[in-house]
Write a protein that holds these residues in place. Structure first.
Motif, PDB file in Angstrom:
ATOM      1  N   ALA A 130      -8.228  29.018  -7.682  1.00  0.00           N
ATOM      2  CA  ALA A 130      -6.919  28.388  -7.453  1.00  0.00           C
ATOM      3  C   ALA A 130      -6.900  27.577  -6.167  1.00  0.00           C
ATOM      4  CB  ALA A 130      -5.828  29.458  -7.413  1.00  0.00           C
ATOM      5  N   GLY A 131      -8.038  27.497  -5.478  1.00  0.00           N
ATOM      6  CA  GLY A 131      -8.143  26.676  -4.271  1.00  0.00           C
ATOM      7  C   GLY A 131      -7.967  27.419  -2.975  1.00  0.00           C
ATOM      8  N   ASP A 151     -20.243  15.567  -1.628  1.00  0.00           N
ATOM      9  CA  ASP A 151     -18.914  15.037  -1.954  1.00  0.00           C
ATOM     10  C   ASP A 151     -18.027  16.055  -2.649  1.00  0.00           C
ATOM     11  OD1 ASP A 151     -19.600  12.526  -0.906  1.00  0.00           O
ATOM     12  OD2 ASP A 151     -20.481  11.880  -2.809  1.00  0.00           O
ATOM     13  N   ALA A 152     -18.577  17.170  -3.019  1.00  0.00           N
ATOM     14  CA  ALA A 152     -17.799  18.205  -3.706  1.00  0.00           C
ATOM     15  C   ALA A 152     -17.127  19.126  -2.698  1.00  0.00           C
ATOM     16  CB  ALA A 152     -18.699  19.015  -4.627  1.00  0.00           C
ATOM     17  N   GLU A 153     -16.015  19.715  -3.125  1.00  0.00           N
ATOM     18  CA  GLU A 153     -15.365  20.773  -2.355  1.00  0.00           C
ATOM     19  C   GLU A 153     -16.033  22.087  -2.743  1.00  0.00           C
ATOM     20  OE1 GLU A 153     -10.773  21.885  -1.524  1.00  0.00           O
ATOM     21  OE2 GLU A 153     -11.381  21.958  -3.630  1.00  0.00           O
ATOM     22  N   VAL A 154     -16.533  22.835  -1.759  1.00  0.00           N
ATOM     23  CA  VAL A 154     -17.205  24.103  -2.031  1.00  0.00           C
ATOM     24  C   VAL A 154     -16.382  25.225  -1.417  1.00  0.00           C
ATOM     25  CG1 VAL A 154     -19.322  25.453  -1.792  1.00  0.00           C
ATOM     26  CG2 VAL A 154     -19.451  22.955  -2.046  1.00  0.00           C
ATOM     27  N   MET A 204      -6.189  12.145 -13.128  1.00  0.00           N
ATOM     28  CA  MET A 204      -7.429  12.689 -13.681  1.00  0.00           C
ATOM     29  C   MET A 204      -7.713  14.050 -13.045  1.00  0.00           C
ATOM     30  SD  MET A 204     -11.145  10.835 -13.747  1.00  0.00           S
ATOM     31  CE  MET A 204     -12.550  11.647 -14.516  1.00  0.00           C
ATOM     32  N   SER A 205      -7.904  15.088 -13.870  1.00  0.00           N
ATOM     33  CA  SER A 205      -8.106  16.436 -13.340  1.00  0.00           C
ATOM     34  C   SER A 205      -9.495  16.583 -12.754  1.00  0.00           C
ATOM     35  CB  SER A 205      -7.887  17.475 -14.440  1.00  0.00           C
ATOM     36  OG  SER A 205      -8.807  17.274 -15.485  1.00  0.00           O
ATOM     37  N   LYS A 206      -9.600  17.422 -11.726  1.00  0.00           N
ATOM     38  CA  LYS A 206     -10.877  17.671 -11.094  1.00  0.00           C
ATOM     39  C   LYS A 206     -11.672  18.702 -11.892  1.00  0.00           C
ATOM     40  CE  LYS A 206      -9.699  16.606  -6.295  1.00  0.00           C
ATOM     41  NZ  LYS A 206      -9.716  17.133  -4.903  1.00  0.00           N
ATOM     42  N   LYS A 207     -12.990  18.552 -11.868  1.00  0.00           N
ATOM     43  CA  LYS A 207     -13.863  19.495 -12.566  1.00  0.00           C
ATOM     44  C   LYS A 207     -14.199  20.638 -11.625  1.00  0.00           C
ATOM     45  CE  LYS A 207     -17.969  19.843 -15.438  1.00  0.00           C
ATOM     46  NZ  LYS A 207     -19.002  19.106 -16.172  1.00  0.00           N
ATOM     47  N   VAL A 208     -13.700  21.828 -11.961  1.00  0.00           N
ATOM     48  CA  VAL A 208     -13.945  23.024 -11.167  1.00  0.00           C
ATOM     49  C   VAL A 208     -15.021  23.849 -11.866  1.00  0.00           C
ATOM     50  CG1 VAL A 208     -12.965  25.129 -10.176  1.00  0.00           C
ATOM     51  CG2 VAL A 208     -11.562  23.036 -10.340  1.00  0.00           C
ATOM     52  N   VAL A 209     -16.079  24.160 -11.148  1.00  0.00           N
ATOM     53  CA  VAL A 209     -17.191  24.938 -11.704  1.00  0.00           C
ATOM     54  C   VAL A 209     -17.336  26.224 -10.900  1.00  0.00           C
ATOM     55  CG1 VAL A 209     -19.689  25.004 -12.071  1.00  0.00           C
ATOM     56  CG2 VAL A 209     -18.417  22.912 -12.570  1.00  0.00           C
ATOM     57  N   THR A 210     -17.371  27.338 -11.610  1.00  0.00           N
ATOM     58  CA  THR A 210     -17.553  28.637 -10.962  1.00  0.00           C
ATOM     59  C   THR A 210     -18.993  29.095 -11.169  1.00  0.00           C
ATOM     60  OG1 THR A 210     -15.235  29.249 -11.321  1.00  0.00           O
ATOM     61  CG2 THR A 210     -16.781  31.044 -10.849  1.00  0.00           C
ATOM     62  N   LEU A 211     -19.666  29.389 -10.059  1.00  0.00           N
ATOM     63  CA  LEU A 211     -21.053  29.828 -10.083  1.00  0.00           C
ATOM     64  C   LEU A 211     -21.124  31.277  -9.619  1.00  0.00           C
ATOM     65  CD1 LEU A 211     -22.555  26.726  -8.195  1.00  0.00           C
ATOM     66  CD2 LEU A 211     -22.213  26.979 -10.672  1.00  0.00           C
ATOM     67  N   MET A 213     -22.565  40.649  -1.424  1.00  0.00           N
ATOM     68  CA  MET A 213     -22.356  40.149  -2.785  1.00  0.00           C
ATOM     69  C   MET A 213     -21.148  40.820  -3.431  1.00  0.00           C
ATOM     70  SD  MET A 213     -24.418  37.811  -3.999  1.00  0.00           S
ATOM     71  CE  MET A 213     -26.018  37.066  -3.682  1.00  0.00           C
ATOM     72  N   LYS A 214     -20.961  42.094  -3.117  1.00  0.00           N
ATOM     73  CA  LYS A 214     -19.877  42.844  -3.751  1.00  0.00           C
ATOM     74  C   LYS A 214     -18.507  42.478  -3.171  1.00  0.00           C
ATOM     75  CE  LYS A 214     -22.914  44.833  -6.336  1.00  0.00           C
ATOM     76  NZ  LYS A 214     -24.075  44.035  -6.777  1.00  0.00           N
ATOM     77  N   MET A 215     -18.478  41.616  -2.140  1.00  0.00           N
ATOM     78  CA  MET A 215     -17.194  41.105  -1.648  1.00  0.00           C
ATOM     79  C   MET A 215     -16.582  40.094  -2.623  1.00  0.00           C
ATOM     80  SD  MET A 215     -17.920  40.611   2.426  1.00  0.00           S
ATOM     81  CE  MET A 215     -18.130  42.023   3.498  1.00  0.00           C
ATOM     82  N   ASN A 216     -17.383  39.635  -3.564  1.00  0.00           N
ATOM     83  CA  ASN A 216     -16.876  38.718  -4.587  1.00  0.00           C
ATOM     84  C   ASN A 216     -16.156  39.514  -5.667  1.00  0.00           C
ATOM     85  OD1 ASN A 216     -18.088  35.915  -3.920  1.00  0.00           O
ATOM     86  ND2 ASN A 216     -19.827  37.313  -3.678  1.00  0.00           N
ATOM     87  N   THR A 217     -14.927  39.876  -5.366  1.00  0.00           N
ATOM     88  CA  THR A 217     -14.116  40.650  -6.306  1.00  0.00           C
ATOM     89  C   THR A 217     -13.420  39.715  -7.298  1.00  0.00           C
ATOM     90  OG1 THR A 217     -12.171  40.517  -4.877  1.00  0.00           O
ATOM     91  CG2 THR A 217     -13.681  42.392  -4.531  1.00  0.00           C
ATOM     92  N   ILE A 218     -12.887  40.296  -8.357  1.00  0.00           N
ATOM     93  CA  ILE A 218     -12.151  39.498  -9.344  1.00  0.00           C
ATOM     94  C   ILE A 218     -11.009  38.747  -8.665  1.00  0.00           C
ATOM     95  CG2 ILE A 218     -10.638  39.629 -11.357  1.00  0.00           C
ATOM     96  CD1 ILE A 218     -12.356  41.959 -12.361  1.00  0.00           C
ATOM     97  N   GLU A 219     -10.271  39.441  -7.821  1.00  0.00           N
ATOM     98  CA  GLU A 219      -9.119  38.821  -7.155  1.00  0.00           C
ATOM     99  C   GLU A 219      -9.564  37.671  -6.246  1.00  0.00           C
ATOM    100  OE1 GLU A 219      -9.812  42.098  -7.191  1.00  0.00           O
ATOM    101  OE2 GLU A 219      -8.310  42.666  -8.704  1.00  0.00           O
ATOM    102  N   ALA A 220     -10.644  37.888  -5.488  1.00  0.00           N
ATOM    103  CA  ALA A 220     -11.116  36.852  -4.573  1.00  0.00           C
ATOM    104  C   ALA A 220     -11.598  35.619  -5.333  1.00  0.00           C
ATOM    105  CB  ALA A 220     -12.245  37.400  -3.692  1.00  0.00           C
TER     106      ALA A 220
END
Length: 305
Positions: A272-273, A60-63, A1-8, A259-266
């Motif tokens: 991807a974990g 219980d979630a991985e953050v 069963m795949s894990k539900k990954v949510v991007t905020l 906040m701007k450290m959240n780049t597309i690559e990061a």
């Protein structure tokens, strides 16, 4: 069963990061969304205290935080040992803390508040005969003391972004506009700026104010908060002239470097974990930090129902 990954993604992230997210919003709103949708893994494009709050509410979630360096001056300017001593020096006061604080800070608090509900919660405490100490945001506390004459002892930290706004630069900006002009401001801004504002409120509150603006079509709206939200305001009301409030003459360029450290690559790596896992909080620390948040949530459920 795949894990539900949510991007905020927080409103202060760059537009391209917001476009990668499942949900864009204020920090508490995002953590509650992750809980409601049953996320197994939460990628939080924000700053560390926001990711910690997500872990506190979703134990219980991985953050995963995309960049380890994305902190906040309200956290770095607060020594937790000194905070503990300050609280102990006011044993007859209720300690109310703004949600923009570390997990350790929250665990030393009786109540957590947001910029949306801080007025109502503190008013309720005073109505019950309580005395309050407020942390960590000095500017927000100063505004509450100005509005209601509470005389609350305040912690001394500030948001380094909002603290740059100043009245003299605003006066110059206002003088350069011939027609109608308005100022909306986040309560982390300095008191002289807030005293001049037509609306003071949370990031979501300011966005809603802009969405419902129905006055002069050619008015200029100055916004005293981090520049990321101007993207959302522009999407909602492309017909309006919306400008960031200046921090000095001619500069409308006030961004949060964390906040701007959240780049597309990061963010892609985090999806991807690969990133900073919020796995260092003990169950006891999580429980202690959750209690004042739950008090706030229960208050909001009753008060705003």
């Amino acid at each position: 069963m795949s894990k539900k990954v949510v991007t905020l993604a927080h409103y202060y992230c760059q537009p391209e990061i917001q476009q990668m997210a499942d949900k864009v919003g204020d920090s508490l709103e995002l953590s509650l969304y992750a809980k409601e949708c049953g996320a197994d893994t939460i990628v939080f494009a924000g700053v560390r205290f926001m990711a910690e709050t997500a872990k506190i509410l979703n134990p219980d979630a991985e953050v995963i935080l995309p960049d380890a360096g994305s902190t906040c001056s309200l956290v770095t300017q607060t020594d937790v040992g000194a905070l503990k001593a300050w609280r102990e020096a006011h044993p007859d006061h209720v300690h109310v803390s703004y949600i923009n604080s570390s997990a350790e800070h929250k665990a030393l608090s009786d109540w957590i508040v947001t910029s949306r509900n801080v007025d109502d919660i503190i008013a309720s405490l005073y109505a019950d005969g309580k005395k309050v100490i407020f942390s960590p945001d000095r500017n927000m506390g100063a505004y509450l003391n100005f509005q209601y004459d509470y005389g609350m002892p305040l912690w001394s930290a500030v948001c380094e972004v909002h603290d740059k706004f100043n009245q003299s630069a605003l006066d110059e900006a206002f003088a350069s506009v011939a027609g109608a002009k308005y100022l909306i401001a986040h309560p982390e801004s300095p008191l002289p700026v807030l005293q001049q504002a037509d609306y003071v409120g949370s990031t979501s509150g300011m966005l809603n104010w802009v969405k419902s603006f129905d006055k002069e079509a050619d008015a200029v709206i100055f916004v005293a908060t981090e520049d990321g939200i101007l993207y959302n305001m522009g999407l909602a009301r492309p017909d309006l002239d919306i400008r960031q409030a200046p921090i000095y003459a001619g500069c409308q360029c006030n961004s949060c470097p964390y906040m701007k450290m959240n780049t597309i690559e990061a963010v892609k790596r985090a999806q991807a974990g690969v990133g900073t896992r919020i796995d260092y909080l003990s169950p006891e620390a999580v429980d202690a930090a959750r209690l004042p948040i739950e008090r706030m949530l229960e208050f909001s459920k009753r008060y705003y129902a």
